[in-house]
Design a protein around this motif. Sequence first.
Motif: not given
Length: 507
Positions: A104, A106, A163, A293, A296-297
Motif C-alpha cells: 500500500a 504506507k 488504503n 498517508t 490516501q485516507r
Amino acid sequence: MTHTVTEHFSEQLGLRARALLHGLGASVPEPGSLLARTPISGGTLLPLTADTPTEVDAAIGRAAVAFQSWRTVPAPVRAALVRRLAQLLVAHQGELAELVTLEAGKIGPEALGEVQEMIDVCEFAIGLSRQLYGVTMPSERPGHRLMETWHPLGVVGVISAFNFPVAVWAWNTAIALVCGDTVVWKPSETTPLTALACHTLLHRAAVDVGADPEVHQLIQGDATVGEALVDDSRVALLSATGSVRMGGVVAPRVAGRFGRCLLELGGNNAAIVAPSADLELAVRGIVFAAAGTAGQRCTTLRRLIVHSSIADRLVEQLAAAYGQLRVGNPLDEGVLVGPLISERAFTSMQKALSRAVDEGGEIICGGERIDLLGPDAYYVRPSVVRMPAQTELVREETFAPILYVLTYDDIDAAIALNNDVPQGLSSSIFTLDQREAERFLAGSDCGIANVNIGTSGAEIGGAFGGEKNTGGGRESGSDSWKAYMRRATNTVNYSTELPLAQGITFG
Ligand code: NAD
C-alpha cells in the motif's frame, strides 16, 4: 534510476515480499493473472491467481456451513480465537506492517500503527464477548417479562479498500467472530498479499485454539469477485469499504435481496480554523491530516476553512511546513510521504489541480511529481491550493494529497461550508473558544467531529463511520457490534393467565 536498476529494485522488493509471506507462515500462491504490485517502484511483487466464480460460491458455502456450529459456541469461548489472533499479530507486527508498506506504500510508522489498530480491536472484541447485552423493559401485562436478546446473524461478507488493507478487515472480523458470525473476505485487488497473510494468521489461530478454521474464507480478485458476495443471499450482512461509486452499485443490489449493508465510503473532510486557534498546534494537526498517508485516507483533510483574519498567516506557515515534508521510499526512515497507489491516482490529482487553476484557484505549493524510483512509481509533493469558493471540484473527493483552502468570516457560514458536500465522514475545528467549539459539534453533519485535532487518526473505541454519501455505517468500537447481530424481542409469560396487550379481549 535507470530502467534496469528499477527492475532490479522491484525484484528485490518481490523477494522481500516472498520472505515476509514465508515468515508469516503463508505459502507462496500459484502464479496467475492477479498481480500483487508495489507502489514503491510500480513493479510486480508476485503474480497470484484470482478465484473463479465456482471457488467463490464454494467459499460462501463453507462459511454458511461453519456458521451453523460457530453460532452455538458461547461468545466468551469464541473470543479465544480472537485472543490467539491478537497474540499472533503482536508476534508478527513488524512483518505484517512491512508487507503493508510494500503493497500500500504506507510509511513504516503508519503501517505499524495500522497493525496496532488490529491488535486494539481484537482486545476490544475479546471484552465485548462478555458484553453483548440486551435490555429488559417493563411489560404492561402482569406475570410477563419483556426483553431483547442478540443472536449471531450469519455469513458476513467483507469488501475492503486498498488504503487500510488490514485494519478494516480486523475491525469487521474480530467483532463478527465474537458475535458468532462467519466471514468471507474480498480484499482490494491492489493488496492481495497482506490479505493472504491475515487469512493465514487467522487460520493458524483457529488451529491453535481448536476452533473451526472454516469460519473465515478469503476470496481474491477484482470487483466481479466482490459482486458475487453482493448478490448471494447466503451473505446476511455485506460490509463494504471503498468509494462512493462502489457503494452506489452495491447498496441497491443488496437491498434488492433484502440483505443488510454496512457502508464505509468516501469522505471529503474539512477543518475550520478560528481566530482564537492555537496556530502552532493547528499547523501540526493539519499537516498530518492532509499530507499523511499521501492524502490516501478516507479521513484525509481535504478542505481547510480558515477565518479571513488569519488565512494569510496560516497559509504561509503551512507552505513552510509542507516544504519540510520528506517525500520518498516509505521503507526509508524519516520519510513522511510515500507514493500514490497508481498512475490513475496521479492522473486524477493532476486533473484536479489544473481544474482548480481554471476555477480561479492558486497553487500555493506542491503537486509536482518527483522522479524517485523509476517511471512506474508515482511520488508527488503534497499540495495546498487557495480557492475563491467551494466549487464542484472542491466538493468532490480526489484521493490524493490536495488541501483546498477556503475562507470565512462568520462561524455559522463556516459550519455551512463544512456541511455543503455530498459526503459526511469527518470534520474538525481548531478553536480555544468553547462556545464556538460546541456550536460546531452540534452543527457538523459528519459521523466524526473533533476539536483541536485533525480529521484523521480515529481510535478503535469509538464508532467509526459517516453520514450522507459516506454510507451511514458504523464499525469498530462503541455499539457497532449491533450491526453484526440479529435482535429478537422476547415476551415470557410466567403467569397462569393469558392477558393480551393493549387490553384486548378475544372470545
Ligand atoms: P474502490 O471503491 O475502488 O474499491 C474498494 C473495494 O470495492 C475493492 O475491494 C474493490 O474490488 C471492490 N469493488 C469495487 N466495485 C465493486 C462492485 N461493483 N461490487 C463489489 N465490489 C466492488 O476503492 P479504493 O480505491 O480501493 O479505496 C479508496 C476509497 O475508499 C476512497 O473513496 C476512500 O475514501 C474509501 N474508503 C473509505 C473508508 C471508510 O471507512 N469510510 C475507509 C477506507 C477507504
